[in-house]
Design a protein around this motif. Structure first.
Motif, PDB file in Angstrom:
ATOM      1  N   HIS A 133       3.814 123.625 -20.776  1.00  0.00           N
ATOM      2  CA  HIS A 133       3.711 125.031 -21.172  1.00  0.00           C
ATOM      3  C   HIS A 133       3.189 125.180 -22.602  1.00  0.00           C
ATOM      4  CE1 HIS A 133       6.240 125.313 -17.603  1.00  0.00           C
ATOM      5  NE2 HIS A 133       5.743 126.535 -17.486  1.00  0.00           N
ATOM      6  N   GLN A 134       2.679 124.094 -23.157  1.00  0.00           N
ATOM      7  CA  GLN A 134       2.039 124.053 -24.479  1.00  0.00           C
ATOM      8  C   GLN A 134       2.954 124.541 -25.609  1.00  0.00           C
ATOM      9  OE1 GLN A 134      -1.614 126.170 -23.838  1.00  0.00           O
ATOM     10  NE2 GLN A 134      -2.467 124.526 -22.587  1.00  0.00           N
ATOM     11  N   HIS A 135       4.215 124.067 -25.551  1.00  0.00           N
ATOM     12  CA  HIS A 135       5.177 124.371 -26.616  1.00  0.00           C
ATOM     13  C   HIS A 135       5.552 123.063 -27.312  1.00  0.00           C
ATOM     14  CE1 HIS A 135       5.591 128.510 -25.441  1.00  0.00           C
ATOM     15  NE2 HIS A 135       5.992 128.171 -24.219  1.00  0.00           N
ATOM     16  N   ASN A 148      14.898 122.604 -33.592  1.00  0.00           N
ATOM     17  CA  ASN A 148      14.242 123.874 -33.863  1.00  0.00           C
ATOM     18  C   ASN A 148      12.799 123.657 -34.311  1.00  0.00           C
ATOM     19  OD1 ASN A 148      14.167 126.701 -34.147  1.00  0.00           O
ATOM     20  ND2 ASN A 148      14.462 126.512 -36.352  1.00  0.00           N
ATOM     21  N   ASP A 149      11.937 124.588 -33.940  1.00  0.00           N
ATOM     22  CA  ASP A 149      10.580 124.639 -34.475  1.00  0.00           C
ATOM     23  C   ASP A 149      10.212 126.114 -34.627  1.00  0.00           C
ATOM     24  OD1 ASP A 149       8.788 125.596 -32.123  1.00  0.00           O
ATOM     25  OD2 ASP A 149       9.963 123.970 -31.229  1.00  0.00           O
ATOM     26  N   ASP A 150       9.125 126.383 -35.324  1.00  0.00           N
ATOM     27  CA  ASP A 150       8.730 127.770 -35.611  1.00  0.00           C
ATOM     28  C   ASP A 150       7.826 128.374 -34.552  1.00  0.00           C
ATOM     29  OD1 ASP A 150      10.207 127.726 -37.948  1.00  0.00           O
ATOM     30  OD2 ASP A 150       8.528 127.000 -39.151  1.00  0.00           O
ATOM     31  N   TYR A 151       7.550 127.644 -33.468  1.00  0.00           N
ATOM     32  CA  TYR A 151       6.547 128.109 -32.519  1.00  0.00           C
ATOM     33  C   TYR A 151       7.061 128.345 -31.099  1.00  0.00           C
ATOM     34  CZ  TYR A 151       3.723 126.519 -36.381  1.00  0.00           C
ATOM     35  OH  TYR A 151       3.201 126.328 -37.641  1.00  0.00           O
ATOM     36  N   THR A 152       8.067 127.613 -30.667  1.00  0.00           N
ATOM     37  CA  THR A 152       8.572 127.763 -29.297  1.00  0.00           C
ATOM     38  C   THR A 152       9.357 129.077 -29.183  1.00  0.00           C
ATOM     39  OG1 THR A 152       8.772 125.368 -29.104  1.00  0.00           O
ATOM     40  CG2 THR A 152       9.949 126.688 -27.472  1.00  0.00           C
ATOM     41  N   PRO A 153       8.995 129.931 -28.229  1.00  0.00           N
ATOM     42  CA  PRO A 153       9.717 131.205 -28.070  1.00  0.00           C
ATOM     43  C   PRO A 153      11.180 130.994 -27.675  1.00  0.00           C
ATOM     44  CG  PRO A 153       7.648 131.224 -26.830  1.00  0.00           C
ATOM     45  CD  PRO A 153       7.868 129.818 -27.307  1.00  0.00           C
ATOM     46  N   MET A 154      12.034 131.848 -28.177  1.00  0.00           N
ATOM     47  CA  MET A 154      13.464 131.767 -27.883  1.00  0.00           C
ATOM     48  C   MET A 154      13.710 131.877 -26.379  1.00  0.00           C
ATOM     49  SD  MET A 154      15.142 134.043 -30.881  1.00  0.00           S
ATOM     50  CE  MET A 154      15.107 133.551 -32.592  1.00  0.00           C
ATOM     51  N   GLU A 155      12.951 132.721 -25.700  1.00  0.00           N
ATOM     52  CA  GLU A 155      13.124 132.909 -24.264  1.00  0.00           C
ATOM     53  C   GLU A 155      12.820 131.615 -23.498  1.00  0.00           C
ATOM     54  OE1 GLU A 155      14.784 134.852 -21.420  1.00  0.00           O
ATOM     55  OE2 GLU A 155      14.558 135.788 -23.382  1.00  0.00           O
ATOM     56  N   PHE A 156      11.850 130.844 -23.982  1.00  0.00           N
ATOM     57  CA  PHE A 156      11.514 129.568 -23.345  1.00  0.00           C
ATOM     58  C   PHE A 156      12.668 128.577 -23.505  1.00  0.00           C
ATOM     59  CE2 PHE A 156       9.667 125.285 -23.250  1.00  0.00           C
ATOM     60  CZ  PHE A 156       9.009 125.329 -22.031  1.00  0.00           C
ATOM     61  N   VAL A 157      13.278 128.546 -24.679  1.00  0.00           N
ATOM     62  CA  VAL A 157      14.422 127.654 -24.929  1.00  0.00           C
ATOM     63  C   VAL A 157      15.584 128.022 -24.007  1.00  0.00           C
ATOM     64  CG1 VAL A 157      16.115 126.861 -26.643  1.00  0.00           C
ATOM     65  CG2 VAL A 157      13.728 127.208 -27.317  1.00  0.00           C
ATOM     66  N   ILE A 158      15.839 129.302 -23.839  1.00  0.00           N
ATOM     67  CA  ILE A 158      16.898 129.753 -22.929  1.00  0.00           C
ATOM     68  C   ILE A 158      16.586 129.294 -21.510  1.00  0.00           C
ATOM     69  CG2 ILE A 158      17.953 131.795 -21.867  1.00  0.00           C
ATOM     70  CD1 ILE A 158      17.655 133.171 -24.634  1.00  0.00           C
ATOM     71  N   HIS A 159      15.338 129.444 -21.103  1.00  0.00           N
ATOM     72  CA  HIS A 159      14.938 129.015 -19.755  1.00  0.00           C
ATOM     73  C   HIS A 159      15.166 127.500 -19.565  1.00  0.00           C
ATOM     74  CE1 HIS A 159      12.809 128.931 -15.985  1.00  0.00           C
ATOM     75  NE2 HIS A 159      11.998 127.988 -16.446  1.00  0.00           N
ATOM     76  N   VAL A 160      14.814 126.713 -20.568  1.00  0.00           N
ATOM     77  CA  VAL A 160      15.021 125.256 -20.516  1.00  0.00           C
ATOM     78  C   VAL A 160      16.510 124.938 -20.351  1.00  0.00           C
ATOM     79  CG1 VAL A 160      14.976 123.161 -21.942  1.00  0.00           C
ATOM     80  CG2 VAL A 160      12.923 124.580 -21.740  1.00  0.00           C
ATOM     81  N   LEU A 161      17.345 125.591 -21.116  1.00  0.00           N
ATOM     82  CA  LEU A 161      18.790 125.346 -21.043  1.00  0.00           C
ATOM     83  C   LEU A 161      19.361 125.731 -19.674  1.00  0.00           C
ATOM     84  CD1 LEU A 161      19.627 126.535 -24.639  1.00  0.00           C
ATOM     85  CD2 LEU A 161      20.037 124.227 -23.748  1.00  0.00           C
ATOM     86  N   GLU A 162      18.870 126.803 -19.111  1.00  0.00           N
ATOM     87  CA  GLU A 162      19.333 127.223 -17.786  1.00  0.00           C
ATOM     88  C   GLU A 162      18.842 126.257 -16.707  1.00  0.00           C
ATOM     89  OE1 GLU A 162      19.542 132.078 -18.311  1.00  0.00           O
ATOM     90  OE2 GLU A 162      17.633 131.163 -17.729  1.00  0.00           O
ATOM     91  N   ARG A 163      17.584 125.872 -16.805  1.00  0.00           N
ATOM     92  CA  ARG A 163      16.970 125.065 -15.753  1.00  0.00           C
ATOM     93  C   ARG A 163      17.422 123.603 -15.772  1.00  0.00           C
ATOM     94  NH1 ARG A 163      10.596 124.758 -14.152  1.00  0.00           N
ATOM     95  NH2 ARG A 163      10.775 122.979 -12.773  1.00  0.00           N
ATOM     96  N   PHE A 164      17.430 122.967 -16.931  1.00  0.00           N
ATOM     97  CA  PHE A 164      17.692 121.521 -17.003  1.00  0.00           C
ATOM     98  C   PHE A 164      19.136 121.163 -17.344  1.00  0.00           C
ATOM     99  CE2 PHE A 164      13.131 121.970 -17.869  1.00  0.00           C
ATOM    100  CZ  PHE A 164      12.636 121.208 -16.831  1.00  0.00           C
ATOM    101  N   PHE A 165      19.888 122.121 -17.893  1.00  0.00           N
ATOM    102  CA  PHE A 165      21.262 121.819 -18.312  1.00  0.00           C
ATOM    103  C   PHE A 165      22.290 122.709 -17.605  1.00  0.00           C
ATOM    104  CE2 PHE A 165      18.397 120.504 -21.675  1.00  0.00           C
ATOM    105  CZ  PHE A 165      18.767 119.178 -21.814  1.00  0.00           C
TER     106      PHE A 165
END
Length: 139
Positions: A128-130, A67-84
Motif C-alpha cells: 500500500h506504499q506506506h 511511528n513515522d510522519d507519512y503512514t495514515p492513522m487509519e491505515f495503522v488502525i486497519h493493520v492492528l485490526e487485521r493482523f493483531f
C-alpha cells in the motif's frame, strides 16, 4: 510381577525374573534380598521411578509498530485490526500510543508467530506504499 504403587510417580516391584529394559522412561534402583528373607531366596526388590522430561517454555517476543510522519492513522488502525485481531477501540488506543510515544506494542508471541506477523505487516505496508515499520524484540 506383583506391583505395589507408592504414589503416582513411584512403584515398588518384586522381581522373580524378567528384564527391566521394557520400562522405558523409568529409572530403576535394585536391591538384593535381605537376611530376613530366609535361605534360598533369590528375589530382589526394585524401586522404579518415572523420569519426567523438563520442558522449557519458549521465549516470547514483543511485536512493535514504529511511528513515522507519512503512514495514515487509519491505515495503522486497519493493520492492528487485521493482523493483531484488535477491536476498533484497542486499535485506536495503540495507534495513538504509537503516534504520541514513537512506538507501540501490538502483542507478545513466540518467535515464529512474531516473525510471521512482522513480515505480514511489512509486506502489507509496502503493497500500500506506506513506510510503516514493524519490529520484534525479545520480551
Amino acid at each position: 510381577m506383583n506391583d505395589t504403587y507408592i504414589d503416582a510417580m513411584t512403584m515398588v516391584v518384586e522381581l522373580n525374573e524378567g528384564p527391566l529394559e521394557t520400562l522405558q522412561g523409568w529409572r530403576v534402583v535394585t536391591s538384593q534380598a535381605g537376611k530376613d528373607d530366609g535361605p534360598g531366596t533369590d528375589r530382589s526388590t526394585s524401586v522404579i521411578t518415572r523420569t519426567k522430561p523438563k520442558t522449557k517454555r519458549p521465549s516470547l517476543y514483543r511485536v512493535l509498530l514504529l511511528n513515522d510522519d507519512y503512514t495514515p492513522m487509519e491505515f495503522v488502525i486497519h493493520v492492528l485490526e487485521r493482523f493483531f485481531q484488535k477491536d476498533r477501540e484497542a486499535a485506536t488506543r495503540i495507534m495513538l500510543h504509537v503516534h504520541n510515544h514513537g512506538v507501540g506494542e501490538c502483542g507478545i508471541y513466540t518467535y515464529e508467530v512474531a516473525e510471521t506477523k512482522v513480515t505480514q505487516v511489512m509486506d502489507f505496508a509496502r503493497q500500500h506504499q506506506h513506510p510503516l515499520q514493524c519490529v520484534m524484540e525479545k520480551n
